[in-house]
Design an enzyme around this catalytic site. Structure first.
Site, PDB file in Angstrom:
ATOM      1  N   SER A 137       0.858  -1.182   0.000  1.00 46.72           N
ATOM      2  CA  SER A 137       0.000   0.000   0.000  1.00 46.72           C
ATOM      3  C   SER A 137       0.895   1.233   0.000  1.00 46.72           C
ATOM      4  CB  SER A 137      -0.873   0.024   1.262  1.00 46.72           C
ATOM      5  OG  SER A 137      -1.482   1.302   1.420  1.00 46.72           O
ATOM      6  N   TYR A 150      -1.392  -0.523  10.406  1.00 48.86           N
ATOM      7  CA  TYR A 150      -1.567  -0.931   9.006  1.00 48.86           C
ATOM      8  C   TYR A 150      -0.398  -0.443   8.156  1.00 48.86           C
ATOM      9  CZ  TYR A 150      -3.625  -1.202   4.321  1.00 48.86           C
ATOM     10  OH  TYR A 150      -3.851  -1.469   2.993  1.00 48.86           O
TER      11      TYR A 150
HETATM   12  N1  LIG Z   1      -8.788  -0.873  -1.191  1.00 46.57           N
HETATM   13  C1  LIG Z   1      -7.778  -0.036  -1.015  1.00 46.57           C
HETATM   14  O1  LIG Z   1      -7.925   1.204  -1.080  1.00 46.57           O
HETATM   15  C2  LIG Z   1      -6.406  -0.586  -0.774  1.00 46.57           C
HETATM   16  C3  LIG Z   1      -5.322   0.302  -0.791  1.00 46.57           C
HETATM   17  C4  LIG Z   1      -4.050  -0.172  -0.563  1.00 46.57           C
HETATM   18  C5  LIG Z   1      -3.849  -1.521  -0.341  1.00 46.57           C
HETATM   19  N2  LIG Z   1      -4.919  -2.384  -0.322  1.00 46.57           N
HETATM   20  C6  LIG Z   1      -4.652  -3.803  -0.057  1.00 46.57           C
HETATM   21  O2  LIG Z   1      -5.284  -4.602  -1.027  1.00 46.57           O
HETATM   22  C7  LIG Z   1      -5.481  -5.912  -0.497  1.00 46.57           C
HETATM   23  C8  LIG Z   1      -6.879  -6.401  -0.860  1.00 46.57           C
HETATM   24  O3  LIG Z   1      -7.828  -5.585  -0.219  1.00 46.57           O
HETATM   25  P1  LIG Z   1      -9.167  -5.088  -0.927  1.00 46.57           P
HETATM   26  O4  LIG Z   1      -9.076  -3.631  -1.070  1.00 46.57           O
HETATM   27  O5  LIG Z   1      -9.466  -5.912  -2.109  1.00 46.57           O
HETATM   28  O6  LIG Z   1     -10.219  -5.349   0.270  1.00 46.57           O
HETATM   29  P2  LIG Z   1     -11.356  -6.444   0.479  1.00 46.57           P
HETATM   30  O7  LIG Z   1     -12.350  -6.373  -0.621  1.00 46.57           O
HETATM   31  O8  LIG Z   1     -11.810  -6.229   1.886  1.00 46.57           O
HETATM   32  O9  LIG Z   1     -10.597  -7.829   0.351  1.00 46.57           O
HETATM   33  C9  LIG Z   1      -9.865  -8.396   1.403  1.00 46.57           C
HETATM   34  C10 LIG Z   1      -9.708  -9.871   1.095  1.00 46.57           C
HETATM   35  O10 LIG Z   1      -8.898 -10.449   2.131  1.00 46.57           O
HETATM   36  C11 LIG Z   1      -9.579 -11.592   2.631  1.00 46.57           C
HETATM   37  N3  LIG Z   1      -9.297 -11.808   4.032  1.00 46.57           N
HETATM   38  C12 LIG Z   1      -9.468 -10.915   5.038  1.00 46.57           C
HETATM   39  N4  LIG Z   1      -9.185 -11.497   6.217  1.00 46.57           N
HETATM   40  C13 LIG Z   1      -8.825 -12.784   5.925  1.00 46.57           C
HETATM   41  C14 LIG Z   1      -8.448 -13.896   6.716  1.00 46.57           C
HETATM   42  N5  LIG Z   1      -8.396 -13.815   8.060  1.00 46.57           N
HETATM   43  N6  LIG Z   1      -8.175 -15.068   6.110  1.00 46.57           N
HETATM   44  C15 LIG Z   1      -8.250 -15.174   4.750  1.00 46.57           C
HETATM   45  N7  LIG Z   1      -8.592 -14.156   3.953  1.00 46.57           N
HETATM   46  C16 LIG Z   1      -8.890 -12.974   4.540  1.00 46.57           C
HETATM   47  C17 LIG Z   1     -11.050 -11.304   2.426  1.00 46.57           C
HETATM   48  O11 LIG Z   1     -11.786 -12.527   2.325  1.00 46.57           O
HETATM   49  P3  LIG Z   1     -12.729 -13.166   3.456  1.00 46.57           P
HETATM   50  O12 LIG Z   1     -13.375 -12.047   4.201  1.00 46.57           O
HETATM   51  O13 LIG Z   1     -13.678 -14.008   2.660  1.00 46.57           O
HETATM   52  O14 LIG Z   1     -11.815 -13.993   4.292  1.00 46.57           O
HETATM   53  C18 LIG Z   1     -11.043 -10.591   1.086  1.00 46.57           C
HETATM   54  O15 LIG Z   1     -11.060 -11.532   0.033  1.00 46.57           O
HETATM   55  C19 LIG Z   1      -5.203  -5.818   1.002  1.00 46.57           C
HETATM   56  O16 LIG Z   1      -3.919  -6.354   1.278  1.00 46.57           O
HETATM   57  C20 LIG Z   1      -5.201  -4.318   1.271  1.00 46.57           C
HETATM   58  O17 LIG Z   1      -4.376  -3.964   2.356  1.00 46.57           O
HETATM   59  C21 LIG Z   1      -6.184  -1.952  -0.525  1.00 46.57           C
END
Ligand SMILES: NC(=O)c1ccc[n+]([C@@H]2O[C@H](COP(=O)([O-])OP(=O)(O)OC[C@H]3O[C@@H](n4cnc5c(N)ncnc54)[C@H](OP(=O)(O)O)[C@@H]3O)[C@@H](O)[C@H]2O)c1
Length: 258
Positions: A137, A150
């Site tokens: 990130s 985070y």
């Molecule tokens: N969205 C943003 O603005 C942003 C910015 C920078 C970085 N990121 C990074 O992008 C990545 C993906 O996030 P996203 O934005 O796509 O958010 P998201 O839609 O909330 O996806 C998070 C994913 O992680 C899984 N997850 C969460 N806890 C888990 C656990 N205990 N065991 C297994 N799987 C787990 C969730 O699946 P389940 O709930 O089904 O387990 C979901 O598939 C993350 O690493 C986040 O830090 C996001």
């Protein structure tokens, strides 16, 4: 023979888009997350649309049993591409965050990513090919209130990925850190804050983010910043980092400390 990609956090957001894009590229997929029904629905859709094989593995990647089960898959099978995407970032000050949330954040974003990477690398090195995509990130270089923990976990992702990239390159393995800025996903609702609290103009879609990440991967990039238009920003930041390190290598305290 088709290659296999394993994607963590494939049940929503960025991970689900990686699944769609890699399916379109002909990868067989192993999808990992806790919500089994979401994984199954995506698997059925992609098997139908892209004619690939998809396996769904429901696992809690903050729990020892879940982490160990995915490590085993990564050790036993010839995985060509690992996308370490699962992550969380509760929106709270470090003092106010629950103990459970703090521990889960550190485990999922750091320990699990490290363990899954270590599990997949020996096979990739032996095969002299493979790619590990670690989703970091931009907060990894911008610690701020409400995201101290985070941001620190994402700083780990960047630093770990960069060192690993150098270790792995000699064996033909690419380690790529992808650093999203704001991306429209469920991340914010899950973190406990509505996405409506943020300036919409700084957000891209998950599709845009993943397509840029994959374009960076195709270019062989070790660090990909999808939303940074001016490439010189990263080059000068990285040059300053190297210059600072060089400035530490003189064995004497600076005059201001003596
Ligand atoms: N969205 C943003 O603005 C942003 C910015 C920078 C970085 N990121 C990074 O992008 C990545 C993906 O996030 P996203 O934005 O796509 O958010 P998201 O839609 O909330 O996806 C998070 C994913 O992680 C899984 N997850 C969460 N806890 C888990 C656990 N205990 N065991 C297994 N799987 C787990 C969730 O699946 P389940 O709930 O089904 O387990 C979901 O598939 C993350 O690493 C986040 O830090 C996001």
């Amino acid at each position: 023979m088709s290659k296999t990609a394993l994607i963590t956090g494939a049940s929503s957001g960025i991970g689900a888009v990686y699944a769609r894009r890699l399916a379109a590229r002909g990868y067989n997929l192993i999808l990992v997350a806790r919500r089994a029904e979401k994984l199954s629905a995506l698997a059925a859709e992609l098997e139908q649309s892209d004619g690939i094989a998809v396996r769904s593995l429901a696992a809690d990647l903050t729990a020892e049993a879940g982490i160990a089960s995915i490590e085993q898959v990564l050790r036993d099978e010839a995985i060509a591409l690992l996308v370490n995407n699962a992550g969380m970032g509760p929106f709270a000050t470090t003092a106010n965050m629950s103990d459970a949330d703090a521990a889960a954040t550190l485990t999922l974003n750091v320990t699990t990513l490290m363990r899954l990477t270590r599990a997949v690398l020996p096979g990739m090195r032996a095969r002299k090919s493979g790619t590990v995509v670690n989703i970091g990130s931009v907060m990894g270089f911008f610690p701020s209130p409400m995201s101290a923990l985070y941001s620190a976990t994402k700083a780990f992702v960047l630093t770990f990925s960069r060192g690993l990239a150098e270790e792995a390159a000699e064996n033909g393995v690419l380690v790529q850190a992808v650093l999203p800025a704001g991306t429209v996903t469920d991340f914010y609702e899950t973190a406990g804050i509505s996405i409506d609290n943020f300036d919409a103009s700084v957000f891209m879609t998950a599709e845009q983010l993943v397509d840029a990440g994959l374009a960076g991967m195709d270019r062989g990039e070790q660090v990909t910043l999808p939303s940074v238009h001016d490439e010189d920003l990263w080059a000068s930041y990285d040059a300053a980092r190297a210059k600072l390190f060089a400035g530490t290598q003189n064995g004497q305290p600076a005059p201001r400390y003596v």
